[in-house]
Design a protein around this motif. Structure first.
Motif, mmCIF file in Angstrom:
data_model
loop_
_atom_site.group_PDB
_atom_site.id
_atom_site.type_symbol
_atom_site.label_atom_id
_atom_site.label_comp_id
_atom_site.label_asym_id
_atom_site.label_seq_id
_atom_site.Cartn_x
_atom_site.Cartn_y
_atom_site.Cartn_z
ATOM 1 N N MET A 3 6.756 -11.758 6.817
ATOM 2 C CA MET A 3 5.882 -10.596 6.767
ATOM 3 C C MET A 3 4.415 -11.021 6.846
ATOM 4 O O MET A 3 4.016 -11.977 6.197
ATOM 5 C CB MET A 3 6.119 -9.852 5.458
ATOM 6 C CG MET A 3 6.711 -8.475 5.667
ATOM 7 S SD MET A 3 6.994 -7.696 4.092
ATOM 8 C CE MET A 3 8.628 -8.339 3.702
ATOM 9 N N SER A 4 3.656 -10.339 7.653
ATOM 10 C CA SER A 4 2.251 -10.719 7.780
ATOM 11 C C SER A 4 1.405 -9.796 6.918
ATOM 12 O O SER A 4 1.756 -8.657 6.651
ATOM 13 C CB SER A 4 1.811 -10.625 9.235
ATOM 14 O OG SER A 4 1.834 -9.272 9.638
ATOM 15 N N SER A 5 0.273 -10.327 6.510
ATOM 16 C CA SER A 5 -0.623 -9.537 5.688
ATOM 17 C C SER A 5 -1.497 -8.686 6.590
ATOM 18 O O SER A 5 -1.933 -9.104 7.634
ATOM 19 C CB SER A 5 -1.493 -10.461 4.861
ATOM 20 O OG SER A 5 -2.518 -9.713 4.274
ATOM 21 N N GLU A 6 -1.744 -7.478 6.150
ATOM 22 C CA GLU A 6 -2.446 -6.573 7.028
ATOM 23 C C GLU A 6 -3.078 -5.495 6.176
ATOM 24 O O GLU A 6 -2.415 -4.883 5.358
ATOM 25 C CB GLU A 6 -1.425 -5.946 7.971
ATOM 26 C CG GLU A 6 -2.010 -5.282 9.153
ATOM 27 C CD GLU A 6 -0.908 -4.917 10.138
ATOM 28 O OE1 GLU A 6 -1.243 -4.300 11.133
ATOM 29 O OE2 GLU A 6 0.262 -5.245 9.900
ATOM 30 N N LYS A 7 -4.366 -5.286 6.346
ATOM 31 C CA LYS A 7 -4.996 -4.177 5.634
ATOM 32 C C LYS A 7 -5.249 -3.075 6.637
ATOM 33 O O LYS A 7 -5.891 -3.275 7.659
ATOM 34 C CB LYS A 7 -6.303 -4.629 4.987
ATOM 35 C CG LYS A 7 -7.077 -3.487 4.373
ATOM 36 C CD LYS A 7 -7.743 -3.897 3.088
ATOM 37 C CE LYS A 7 -8.311 -2.726 2.306
ATOM 38 N NZ LYS A 7 -8.960 -1.699 3.046
ATOM 39 N N ILE A 8 -4.712 -1.911 6.326
ATOM 40 C CA ILE A 8 -4.871 -0.801 7.252
ATOM 41 C C ILE A 8 -6.282 -0.254 7.150
ATOM 42 O O ILE A 8 -6.794 -0.060 6.057
ATOM 43 C CB ILE A 8 -3.906 0.333 6.876
ATOM 44 C CG1 ILE A 8 -2.474 -0.151 6.885
ATOM 45 C CG2 ILE A 8 -4.089 1.517 7.802
ATOM 46 C CD1 ILE A 8 -1.835 -0.128 8.207
ATOM 47 N N PRO A 35 1.621 5.552 6.674
ATOM 48 C CA PRO A 35 2.166 4.978 5.431
ATOM 49 C C PRO A 35 2.879 5.992 4.542
ATOM 50 O O PRO A 35 3.764 5.616 3.780
ATOM 51 C CB PRO A 35 0.921 4.422 4.724
ATOM 52 C CG PRO A 35 -0.040 4.140 5.818
ATOM 53 C CD PRO A 35 0.194 5.210 6.851
ATOM 54 N N VAL A 74 7.313 2.562 6.336
ATOM 55 C CA VAL A 74 6.600 1.294 6.577
ATOM 56 C C VAL A 74 7.230 0.118 5.839
ATOM 57 O O VAL A 74 7.165 -1.016 6.310
ATOM 58 C CB VAL A 74 5.098 1.375 6.194
ATOM 59 C CG1 VAL A 74 4.313 2.090 7.267
ATOM 60 C CG2 VAL A 74 4.907 1.997 4.829
ATOM 61 N N THR A 75 7.864 0.391 4.693
ATOM 62 C CA THR A 75 8.459 -0.723 3.934
ATOM 63 C C THR A 75 9.750 -1.203 4.581
ATOM 64 O O THR A 75 10.278 -2.235 4.203
ATOM 65 C CB THR A 75 8.761 -0.331 2.468
ATOM 66 O OG1 THR A 75 9.815 0.648 2.448
ATOM 67 C CG2 THR A 75 7.532 0.223 1.771
ATOM 68 N N ARG A 101 0.731 3.074 12.284
ATOM 69 C CA ARG A 101 1.047 1.722 12.720
ATOM 70 C C ARG A 101 2.416 1.745 13.405
ATOM 71 O O ARG A 101 3.157 2.708 13.276
ATOM 72 C CB ARG A 101 1.087 0.782 11.535
ATOM 73 C CG ARG A 101 2.081 1.255 10.483
ATOM 74 C CD ARG A 101 2.325 0.231 9.415
ATOM 75 N NE ARG A 101 1.087 -0.177 8.807
ATOM 76 C CZ ARG A 101 0.934 -1.322 8.144
ATOM 77 N NH1 ARG A 101 1.945 -2.155 8.010
ATOM 78 N NH2 ARG A 101 -0.197 -1.634 7.592
#
Lengths: 298, 174
Positions: free
Chosen positions: B1-6, B33, B79-80, B16
């Motif tokens: 899983m990559s980190s990503e701030k919306i 989300p 999203v999860t 997304r």
């Protein structure tokens, strides 16, 4: 985050908008908490949180999904007992050989959480951080003398579970912290009993009772009585516990514990039960479960 | 899983793209989300097997398998589930050939109004995948969270027993 009365009665959608992040590591999750405080809140199994978001009783601006963090999903053995990661699910607790070996009462409590799907989704950390007086894992953790590990970028602090809850939906968790694990000492005695009193399996409980007992030569040397749904937080019935330490391990003594426990709680009437019923069933169940615990072959 | 701030885009939304593999088909879906996995499956992917009923985790009509585990799609953000493999009731049949579990619900009258049936069938699949020859107590325990308001529980339990007897593990599949 704030709590208010339900203003939205549909459960079909979540109408409020929020941002969403998936931290790649615990370190990154703690940095997000450090930077944004309570403006970014952890999401794990979601079985409590999503219902609150649907009803708008709670507003969130940014959720971070912590269920994929490797640092949080282990059960491991320590010198004193077990360390249980925050995202360990009820199902994990029910199927862990370590939990079965050290603290079987916790597996029993997890099996009461609410049916197969919720067991697969719900986590021990979410159960505690939700701060409900009806938290399924809280009464056994209280009598086991468990501690929670609260981490921030500044380090960790260890808080006894008895000091973690401060009121309905309230805990001592600071805006920059995450609950990362629960430390559970292995109890000295194998005498325990646990029951959630409720109508059907997926209900929240009317009352939760967990008891543990240590006896020596027919005398109660120590005991624990943990209760849920009978006060603003999960509690120990400390007066009842104190009253029977040193007393003969008889049904009369255990009935006395039930009477005192029933007097020291502060239940409310709500959609699941009445205050009067909660007092009566607490008195009866504390007695009966202490008798059960005493009769356990150890 | 990559980190990503919306970050909110110019359209004021924070959509997304997520990837869901449902019943062995992989989809790229644009979601916000706050969208529930149930609604994405029903409204964007046109799989209406999982049902919305209580919305609070009490009826289990929205049950699906996520990475092989039974979950409630109305209590999960879409999203999860990015990257997950999902099975809905539609994934059980082979074209118009019903799965033996579905056949058993038909033959035993394990479905009345039918609204709860997709959830029960999914939970039956989960049970028999892990325990091909369950006792009646194990059947009732596994289905204990799922509610049938026609109250046809006895026929449902019979259907699960018949499905277990017909399963290949018990050597009676045709």
């Amino acid at each position: 985050m704030e709590y208010k009365l339900a203003s939205n009665t549909t459960t079909r959608v979540i109408s409020q908008e929020f941002d969403y992040s998936v931290p790649a590591s615990l370190e990154e999750a703690l940095e997000l908490r450090d930077e944004h405080g309570d403006d970014v809140r952890p999401l794990a199994g979601g079985t409590d949180l999503l219902i609150q978001l649907k009803a708008d009783v709670r507003t969130e601006s940014h959720l971070m999904y912590v269920n994929g963090l490797d640092e949080l999903d282990d059960v491991s053995e320590t010198e004193e007992g077990l360390e249980i990661g925050a995202t360990v699910t009820y199902d994990d607790l029910m199927n862990s050989s370590l939990v079965d070996q050290h603290v079987p009462i916790l597996a029993e409590a997890a099996s009461d959480a609410g049916g197969v799907q919720v067991e697969k989704m719900g986590t021990i950390g979410g159960n505690l951080c939700n701060g409900s007086p009806a938290a399924s894992t809280a009464p056994p953790l209280l009598i086991l003398g468990a501690e929670v590990v609260l981490e921030s970028v500044d380090g960790e602090r260890i808080v006894p579970i008895e000091e973690f809850f401060t009121g309905p939906k309230r805990t001592v968790l600071e805006p920059n912290e995450l609950l990362t694990s629960v430390r559970v000492p292995t109890p000295a005695s194998d005498r325990w009993a646990h029951e959630e009193i409720k109508r059907v399996t997926e209900d929240l409980a009317k009352v939760i009772v967990s008891v543990s007992l240590e006896c020596d030569d027919g005398t109660v040397t120590d005991c624990g009585i943990g209760l849920g749904c009978v006060a603003p937080t999960p509690i120990r019935a400390t007066e009842a516990e104190a009253a029977i330490r040193g007393e003969p391990a008889t049904e009369e003594t255990f009935a006395r514990a039930g009477e005192i426990a029933s007097d020291e709680i502060s239940p409310i009437s709500d959609s699941r039960s009445t205050a009067e019923y909660r007092r009566l069933i607490t008195e009866t169940k504390v007695r009966d479960l202490l008798v059960d615990a005493h009769e356990t072959n150890v | 899983m990559s980190s990503e701030k919306i970050t909110h885009g110019d359209d004021g939304g924070n959509e997304r793209t997520i990837e869901l593999t449902i019943n062995d088909e992989t989809h790229q879906v644009r979601v916000k989300p706050n969208e529930l996995l149930l609604n994405v499956i029903r409204d964007k992917l046109d799989l209406t097997g999982p049902k919305y009923a209580c919305g609070t985790g009490e009826c289990r009509a929205c049950s699906i398998l996520v990475d092989g585990e039974p979950e409630l799609s109305c209590l999960r953000l879409a999203v999860t589930a990015d990257g997950s493999e999902i099975t809905t009731v539609e994934g059980l049949s082979d074209g118009r050939d019903l799965h033996e579990i579905q056949q058993s619900y038909l033959s035993e009258g394990g479905s009345q109004c039918g609204f709860c049936t997709p959830g029960f069938v999914i939970m039956t699949k989960d049970l028999l995948d892990n325990n091909p020859d369950p006792t009646e107590e194990e059947i009732r325990d596994h289905l204990k969270g799922n509610i049938c308001r026609c109250t046809g529980y006895n026929n449902i339990v019979e259907a699960v027993k018949v499905a277990a007897d017909r399963s290949p593990e018990n050597g009676e599949s045709e």
